[in-house]
Motif scaffolding. Structure first.
Motif, PDB file in Angstrom:
ATOM      1  N   GLU A  91       0.805  -1.228   0.000  1.00 12.24           N
ATOM      2  CA  GLU A  91       0.000   0.000   0.000  1.00 12.24           C
ATOM      3  C   GLU A  91       0.836   1.274   0.000  1.00 12.24           C
ATOM      4  O   GLU A  91       0.565   2.200  -0.751  1.00 12.24           O
ATOM      5  CB  GLU A  91      -0.919   0.006   1.229  1.00 12.24           C
ATOM      6  N   HIS A  92       1.884   1.329   0.842  1.00 10.09           N
ATOM      7  CA  HIS A  92       2.599   2.587   1.067  1.00 10.09           C
ATOM      8  C   HIS A  92       3.871   2.771   0.255  1.00 10.09           C
ATOM      9  O   HIS A  92       4.293   3.899   0.019  1.00 10.09           O
ATOM     10  CB  HIS A  92       2.952   2.731   2.552  1.00 10.09           C
ATOM     11  N   ILE A  93       4.518   1.681  -0.141  1.00  5.93           N
ATOM     12  CA  ILE A  93       5.848   1.783  -0.751  1.00  5.93           C
ATOM     13  C   ILE A  93       5.877   1.299  -2.200  1.00  5.93           C
ATOM     14  O   ILE A  93       6.419   1.965  -3.088  1.00  5.93           O
ATOM     15  CB  ILE A  93       6.886   0.973   0.064  1.00  5.93           C
ATOM     16  N   LEU A  94       5.318   0.131  -2.451  1.00  4.01           N
ATOM     17  CA  LEU A  94       5.461  -0.536  -3.739  1.00  4.01           C
ATOM     18  C   LEU A  94       5.011   0.291  -4.942  1.00  4.01           C
ATOM     19  O   LEU A  94       5.729   0.343  -5.947  1.00  4.01           O
ATOM     20  CB  LEU A  94       4.750  -1.895  -3.715  1.00  4.01           C
ATOM     21  N   PRO A  95       3.864   0.985  -4.903  1.00  4.13           N
ATOM     22  CA  PRO A  95       3.467   1.754  -6.096  1.00  4.13           C
ATOM     23  C   PRO A  95       4.511   2.796  -6.504  1.00  4.13           C
ATOM     24  O   PRO A  95       4.762   3.002  -7.687  1.00  4.13           O
ATOM     25  CB  PRO A  95       2.159   2.428  -5.676  1.00  4.13           C
ATOM     26  N   HIS A  96       5.137   3.410  -5.516  1.00  8.32           N
ATOM     27  CA  HIS A  96       6.134   4.452  -5.797  1.00  8.32           C
ATOM     28  C   HIS A  96       7.439   3.828  -6.305  1.00  8.32           C
ATOM     29  O   HIS A  96       8.062   4.355  -7.236  1.00  8.32           O
ATOM     30  CB  HIS A  96       6.372   5.286  -4.544  1.00  8.32           C
ATOM     31  N   ALA A  97       7.830   2.703  -5.710  1.00  9.37           N
ATOM     32  CA  ALA A  97       9.037   2.010  -6.165  1.00  9.37           C
ATOM     33  C   ALA A  97       8.866   1.515  -7.601  1.00  9.37           C
ATOM     34  O   ALA A  97       9.791   1.611  -8.415  1.00  9.37           O
ATOM     35  CB  ALA A  97       9.365   0.848  -5.226  1.00  9.37           C
ATOM     36  N   LYS A  98       7.669   1.009  -7.930  1.00  5.05           N
ATOM     37  CA  LYS A  98       7.413   0.555  -9.305  1.00  5.05           C
ATOM     38  C   LYS A  98       7.520   1.712 -10.286  1.00  5.05           C
ATOM     39  O   LYS A  98       8.122   1.574 -11.351  1.00  5.05           O
ATOM     40  CB  LYS A  98       6.022  -0.082  -9.399  1.00  5.05           C
ATOM     41  N   ARG A  99       6.939   2.862  -9.926  1.00  2.24           N
ATOM     42  CA  ARG A  99       6.994   4.028 -10.821  1.00  2.24           C
ATOM     43  C   ARG A  99       8.446   4.459 -11.029  1.00  2.24           C
ATOM     44  O   ARG A  99       8.862   4.785 -12.141  1.00  2.24           O
ATOM     45  CB  ARG A  99       6.152   5.164 -10.252  1.00  2.24           C
ATOM     46  N   PHE A 100       9.247   4.444  -9.963  1.00  2.00           N
ATOM     47  CA  PHE A 100      10.661   4.793 -10.067  1.00  2.00           C
ATOM     48  C   PHE A 100      11.384   3.794 -10.968  1.00  2.00           C
ATOM     49  O   PHE A 100      12.151   4.171 -11.853  1.00  2.00           O
ATOM     50  CB  PHE A 100      11.283   4.824  -8.669  1.00  2.00           C
ATOM     51  N   GLY A 101      11.115   2.509 -10.782  1.00  2.00           N
ATOM     52  CA  GLY A 101      11.751   1.470 -11.595  1.00  2.00           C
ATOM     53  C   GLY A 101      11.359   1.549 -13.053  1.00  2.00           C
ATOM     54  O   GLY A 101      12.189   1.363 -13.945  1.00  2.00           O
ATOM     55  N   GLN A 102      10.082   1.852 -13.333  1.00  2.00           N
ATOM     56  CA  GLN A 102       9.610   1.938 -14.714  1.00  2.00           C
ATOM     57  C   GLN A 102      10.233   3.115 -15.455  1.00  2.00           C
ATOM     58  O   GLN A 102      10.266   3.130 -16.680  1.00  2.00           O
ATOM     59  CB  GLN A 102       8.085   2.027 -14.740  1.00  2.00           C
ATOM     60  N   SER A 103      10.769   4.090 -14.712  1.00  2.00           N
ATOM     61  CA  SER A 103      11.431   5.243 -15.337  1.00  2.00           C
ATOM     62  C   SER A 103      12.917   4.980 -15.545  1.00  2.00           C
ATOM     63  O   SER A 103      13.660   5.905 -15.865  1.00  2.00           O
ATOM     64  CB  SER A 103      11.265   6.475 -14.448  1.00  2.00           C
ATOM     65  N   ASP A 104      13.351   3.737 -15.350  1.00  2.00           N
ATOM     66  CA  ASP A 104      14.768   3.390 -15.382  1.00  2.00           C
ATOM     67  C   ASP A 104      15.524   4.147 -14.287  1.00  2.00           C
ATOM     68  O   ASP A 104      16.657   4.573 -14.474  1.00  2.00           O
ATOM     69  CB  ASP A 104      15.376   3.633 -16.765  1.00  2.00           C
ATOM     70  N   GLU A 105      14.841   4.328 -13.172  1.00  2.00           N
ATOM     71  CA  GLU A 105      15.375   4.979 -11.976  1.00  2.00           C
ATOM     72  C   GLU A 105      15.803   6.423 -12.216  1.00  2.00           C
ATOM     73  O   GLU A 105      16.775   6.899 -11.619  1.00  2.00           O
ATOM     74  CB  GLU A 105      16.507   4.146 -11.362  1.00  2.00           C
ATOM     75  N   THR A 106      15.070   7.126 -13.071  1.00  2.00           N
ATOM     76  CA  THR A 106      15.404   8.521 -13.350  1.00  2.00           C
ATOM     77  C   THR A 106      14.311   9.491 -12.907  1.00  2.00           C
ATOM     78  O   THR A 106      14.567  10.694 -12.810  1.00  2.00           O
ATOM     79  CB  THR A 106      15.670   8.738 -14.851  1.00  2.00           C
ATOM     80  N   ALA A 107      13.107   9.014 -12.640  1.00  2.25           N
ATOM     81  CA  ALA A 107      11.992   9.894 -12.286  1.00  2.25           C
ATOM     82  C   ALA A 107      12.171  10.455 -10.877  1.00  2.25           C
ATOM     83  O   ALA A 107      12.790   9.847 -10.011  1.00  2.25           O
ATOM     84  CB  ALA A 107      10.668   9.142 -12.382  1.00  2.25           C
TER      85      ALA A 107
END
Length: 190
Positions: A91-107
């Motif tokens: 709920e608190h961490i995973l959605p944000h980590a996924k978004r960061f990962g999908q940006s190739d860790e640049t977002a």
């Protein structure tokens, strides 16, 4: 590895460490436990691609109430922690980590977690190569994902580290809170 980083990585259990805490000044502690984290990666991003060691190993020392934890160019002084459940991570961490990962860790990805707002600076996967000593909440061979974040406005210099262990791998899911310090803040090792 040379200098303070080398002394730190090779310090044995029972050795003393003197470090400069950003709020409490100089502190002296004994190393009660040592963890060696091996960084993992995939040659290509694909669910069927195995995770393999990069060759980078990071040594952390448990001091009884604090974990000193170097990661790449950062040295984290983690002096607060809470156990997390898989549901809380989801709920608190995973959605944000996924978004960061999908940006190739640049977002630029931030999220709220008490007591602050945090900006993700790194995500990845690790395996505990070795865990020895007392008071550790994990075992050698434990595998998990990590999220490293730094404090946003008002919490500059603060860090949050999430360790999300795979089910049954031998570690307690944990959110750590603390500080980013410099190697110069390690006054003495040994």
């Amino acid at each position: 590895m040379t200098g303070k980083a080398g002394e730190f990585a090779h310090a044995p259990i029972g050795a003393s460490i003197v470090y400069r805490h950003p709020e409490r000044g100089n502190r002296t502690s004994l190393i009660l436990g040592t963890i060696r984290y091996a960084e993992l990666w995939q040659k290509k991003k694909d669910p069927s691609e195995p995770w393999v060691p990069t060759g980078n190993v990071f040594t952390a020392h448990w001091l009884g109430d604090t974990l000193l934890y170097p990661w790449k160019e950062h040295l984290f002084l983690l002096d607060g922690y809470d156990a997390l459940t898989d549901a809380e991570i989801k709920e608190h961490i995973l959605p944000h980590a996924k978004r960061f990962g999908q940006s190739d860790e640049t977002a630029d990805v931030s999220f709220a977690y008490p007591p602050a707002s945090w900006k993700i600076i790194d995500i990845g996967k690790f395996r505990v190569g070795d865990a020895t000593g007392q008071g550790l909440r994990l075992q050698s061979g434990a595998t998990g994902r990590f999220v490293h974040a730094q404090g946003n406005t008002g919490y500059e210099g603060r860090v949050l580290v999430v360790e999300d262990y795979q089910e049954g791998s031998g570690g307690q899911d944990t959110v750590w809170l603390g500080w980013r310090i410099a190697w110069d803040d390690l006054v003495k090792v040994g």
